[in-house]
Design an enzyme around this catalytic site. Sequence first.
Site, PDB file in Angstrom:
ATOM      1  CE  LYS A  48      67.082 -41.789 -11.534  1.00  0.00           C
ATOM      2  NZ  LYS A  48      67.400 -42.283 -10.176  1.00  0.00           N
ATOM      3  CG  MET A 107      72.502 -52.177 -35.531  1.00  0.00           C
ATOM      4  SD  MET A 107      74.068 -51.684 -36.248  1.00  0.00           S
ATOM      5  CE  MET A 107      75.176 -52.932 -35.630  1.00  0.00           C
ATOM      6  CE1 TYR A 119      73.100 -60.981 -39.969  1.00  0.00           C
ATOM      7  CE2 TYR A 119      71.644 -59.541 -38.716  1.00  0.00           C
ATOM      8  CZ  TYR A 119      72.674 -59.714 -39.631  1.00  0.00           C
ATOM      9  OH  TYR A 119      73.256 -58.628 -40.209  1.00  0.00           O
TER      10      TYR A 119
HETATM   11  C1  LIG Z   1      66.249 -42.714  -9.522  1.00  0.00           C
HETATM   12  C2  LIG Z   1      66.039 -42.237  -8.134  1.00  0.00           C
HETATM   13  C3  LIG Z   1      64.761 -41.866  -7.696  1.00  0.00           C
HETATM   14  C4  LIG Z   1      63.518 -42.183  -8.481  1.00  0.00           C
HETATM   15  O1  LIG Z   1      63.295 -43.575  -8.398  1.00  0.00           O
HETATM   16  P1  LIG Z   1      62.041 -44.283  -9.075  1.00  0.00           P
HETATM   17  O2  LIG Z   1      62.181 -45.697  -8.650  1.00  0.00           O
HETATM   18  O3  LIG Z   1      62.222 -44.111 -10.542  1.00  0.00           O
HETATM   19  O4  LIG Z   1      60.815 -43.629  -8.576  1.00  0.00           O
HETATM   20  C5  LIG Z   1      64.648 -41.257  -6.456  1.00  0.00           C
HETATM   21  N1  LIG Z   1      65.741 -41.056  -5.677  1.00  0.00           N
HETATM   22  C6  LIG Z   1      66.989 -41.428  -6.059  1.00  0.00           C
HETATM   23  C7  LIG Z   1      68.135 -41.192  -5.145  1.00  0.00           C
HETATM   24  C8  LIG Z   1      67.174 -42.041  -7.296  1.00  0.00           C
HETATM   25  O5  LIG Z   1      68.410 -42.424  -7.653  1.00  0.00           O
END
Ligand SMILES: *Cc1c(COP(=O)(O)O)cnc(C)c1O
Length: 346
Positions: free
Chosen positions: A33, A290, A242
């Site tokens: 993801k 930035m 800054y």
């Molecule tokens: C993000 C996620 C994972 C992976 O988690 P990690 O801690 O990155 O291994 C697995 N299952 C679900 C439902 C997630 O949201």
Amino acid sequence: MSTGHLTIDLSAIADNWRALDAKTNVETAAVVKANGYGMGAGRVARTLADAGARRFFVAVAEEGAAVREAVGPGPMIAVLSGHMDGDTDLIRDNSLTPMLNSVDQVLRHVESLPRQSFGIQLDTGMNRLGLEPEEWAALRDVALKQKPALLMSHLACADEPDHFMNQRQLTAFREMTDGLDVPRSLAATGGLLLGADYHFDVTRPGIGLYGGRPYEDAKTVVRLDLPVAQIRDVAPGESVGYGNTWTAQRPSRIATLAAGYADGLFRALSPGIKLFDGADAYPIAGRISMDLITVDITEMDPDRKPEIMTLMNNLQGVDALADVAGTIGYELLTQLSQRYKRSYIG
Ligand SMILES: *Cc1c(COP(=O)(O)O)cnc(C)c1O
């Protein structure tokens, strides 16, 4: 080179996947993801498909379409947000497997795509996604007739092995799924490391693949090199950046690098992190702005004029940076700039 340069080691990602896979006797999926935690979902998924991964998890259907294009028709691509309103075409056209999270999603799915593969996400206490135990009890017999591909839940505290919540969620998951003839998945990276009780049929590591905690033995995946835009001499009493937060105590040399908080290098990283010239480390001088970072290279050989300095490597990894910024490796990786040039090795 005018932008930062990310080098992503695909063979390290594959090695991390194999090493996590070797810790269990069950199937190991891969979570890609958020564009593969910033590493590039297509490249990562193709690499892991070649290494043997047969299931990929994404957050939303759009990400699933990109992964399908990368891996071709074979592997399962599971969508954690389920079957959301408006997703039907993407799910059908890319053969995605939504993890259905609510009664509404189950109805939407079986009405719109009655023959399309799906899984069910169950809530075992995190209260974020998934069917509550009572909803599952009411829906279970009907849902099982439709042959779900996976029953899954997610642990809230798996990065803390002694947390009472792990056992509580394990018990809840067993109560909701024992005796059913459907593959089960509970563990992400943290759960996988908790041991065999948590493995069920499929594990779903994400962060461990990319070199982050809680998988402490992971191989380093990311290197980030930043171009030096300018080097200047600063006299004692002069300040840098800054807010005048850094003032030279001695004749100093300052290198200005072309990356900043707009590139995911959080302002909270100053002070505290180092920039590397080879194996030699130099501190940040003043605040990250930035698009620029200023570094105190007074200790460097005065004849040296480095063209790049390295921010992330095996000496200063994603968790070391995240600790300084008061965040977690996940956030740092997923905020890495789209401005960086990306190249892949391995
Ligand atoms: C993000 C996620 C994972 C992976 O988690 P990690 O801690 O990155 O291994 C697995 N299952 C679900 C439902 C997630 O949201």
